[in-house]
Design a protein around this motif. Structure first.
Motif, PDB file in Angstrom:
ATOM      1  N   TRP A 100      10.912 -11.400  21.002  1.00 38.49           N
ATOM      2  CA  TRP A 100      10.380 -11.531  22.444  1.00 38.49           C
ATOM      3  C   TRP A 100       9.813 -12.848  22.729  1.00 38.49           C
ATOM      4  O   TRP A 100       9.096 -13.214  21.933  1.00 38.49           O
ATOM      5  CB  TRP A 100       9.239 -10.197  22.509  1.00 38.49           C
ATOM      6  N   SER A 101      10.202 -13.285  23.818  1.00 38.60           N
ATOM      7  CA  SER A 101       9.750 -14.612  24.335  1.00 38.60           C
ATOM      8  C   SER A 101       9.620 -14.505  25.889  1.00 38.60           C
ATOM      9  O   SER A 101      10.278 -13.754  26.756  1.00 38.60           O
ATOM     10  CB  SER A 101      10.584 -15.669  23.950  1.00 38.60           C
ATOM     11  N   PRO A 102       8.525 -15.283  26.509  1.00 37.61           N
ATOM     12  CA  PRO A 102       8.323 -15.248  27.883  1.00 37.61           C
ATOM     13  C   PRO A 102       9.322 -16.202  28.560  1.00 37.61           C
ATOM     14  O   PRO A 102       9.371 -16.045  29.805  1.00 37.61           O
ATOM     15  CB  PRO A 102       6.864 -15.688  28.033  1.00 37.61           C
ATOM     16  N   ILE A 103      10.036 -17.157  27.856  1.00 34.74           N
ATOM     17  CA  ILE A 103      10.995 -17.972  28.210  1.00 34.74           C
ATOM     18  C   ILE A 103      12.293 -17.526  27.876  1.00 34.74           C
ATOM     19  O   ILE A 103      12.474 -17.041  26.786  1.00 34.74           O
ATOM     20  CB  ILE A 103      10.621 -19.506  28.001  1.00 34.74           C
ATOM     21  N   PRO A 104      13.326 -18.267  28.557  1.00 34.08           N
ATOM     22  CA  PRO A 104      14.770 -17.764  28.022  1.00 34.08           C
ATOM     23  C   PRO A 104      15.114 -18.259  27.000  1.00 34.08           C
ATOM     24  O   PRO A 104      14.600 -19.390  26.590  1.00 34.08           O
ATOM     25  CB  PRO A 104      15.507 -18.208  29.379  1.00 34.08           C
ATOM     26  N   SER A 153      14.481 -14.559  36.626  1.00 32.95           N
ATOM     27  CA  SER A 153      13.507 -14.081  37.289  1.00 32.95           C
ATOM     28  C   SER A 153      13.059 -12.692  36.548  1.00 32.95           C
ATOM     29  O   SER A 153      14.067 -11.822  36.320  1.00 32.95           O
ATOM     30  CB  SER A 153      13.295 -13.882  38.430  1.00 32.95           C
ATOM     31  N   THR A 154      11.672 -12.327  35.717  1.00 34.38           N
ATOM     32  CA  THR A 154      11.610 -11.288  35.187  1.00 34.38           C
ATOM     33  C   THR A 154       9.849 -11.203  35.088  1.00 34.38           C
ATOM     34  O   THR A 154       9.286 -12.119  35.191  1.00 34.38           O
ATOM     35  CB  THR A 154      12.008 -11.312  33.603  1.00 34.38           C
ATOM     36  N   ASN A 155       9.542 -10.041  34.835  1.00 33.52           N
ATOM     37  CA  ASN A 155       8.088  -9.887  34.596  1.00 33.52           C
ATOM     38  C   ASN A 155       7.695  -9.483  33.398  1.00 33.52           C
ATOM     39  O   ASN A 155       6.714  -9.011  32.987  1.00 33.52           O
ATOM     40  CB  ASN A 155       7.564  -8.868  35.582  1.00 33.52           C
ATOM     41  N   GLY A 156       8.774  -9.274  32.514  1.00 30.77           N
ATOM     42  CA  GLY A 156       8.468  -8.849  30.989  1.00 30.77           C
ATOM     43  C   GLY A 156       8.778  -9.687  29.843  1.00 30.77           C
ATOM     44  O   GLY A 156       8.424  -9.811  28.836  1.00 30.77           O
ATOM     45  N   GLY A 157       9.866 -10.892  30.130  1.00 32.98           N
ATOM     46  CA  GLY A 157      10.275 -11.707  29.058  1.00 32.98           C
ATOM     47  C   GLY A 157      11.656 -11.212  28.421  1.00 32.98           C
ATOM     48  O   GLY A 157      12.401 -10.724  29.322  1.00 32.98           O
ATOM     49  N   PHE A 158      12.138 -11.800  27.746  1.00 29.96           N
ATOM     50  CA  PHE A 158      13.548 -11.760  27.086  1.00 29.96           C
ATOM     51  C   PHE A 158      13.182 -11.426  25.508  1.00 29.96           C
ATOM     52  O   PHE A 158      12.450 -11.767  24.948  1.00 29.96           O
ATOM     53  CB  PHE A 158      13.947 -13.106  26.936  1.00 29.96           C
TER      54      PHE A 158
END
Length: 77
Positions: free
Chosen positions: A17-21, A34-39
């Motif tokens: 899991w990562s907050p950046i793409p 755009s996301t509020n959860g991450g990737f």
């Protein structure tokens, strides 16, 4: 990480899991990312797609979003 050490999950793909793409998505339009959860990224190897495993792996990946969405909704109720 503790779950990954259990026998039932020993063959599961590595998950990050990562907050950046991830690098594969960098350069895409920011509106599309755009996301509020991450990737979440999975390391799928040839072991996960050999023979009859391909169908199950594809089904699991396609339904991962619904699985997470259901668990997040259940936890917030």
């Amino acid at each position: 990480m503790d779950v990954a050490n259990t026998k039932a999950c020993a063959k599961a793909p590595h998950c990050i899991w990562s907050p950046i793409p991830p690098p594969e998505l960098r350069g895409e339009a920011i509106e599309d990312l755009s996301t509020n959860g991450g990737f979440v990224s999975f390391d799928i190897t040839s072991r996960h797609i050999e023979g009859k495993r391909l169908d199950k792996t594809v089904w699991n990946l396609l339904n991962f979003y619904a699985f997470v969405k259901n668990h997040v909704k259940v936890k917030t109720l």
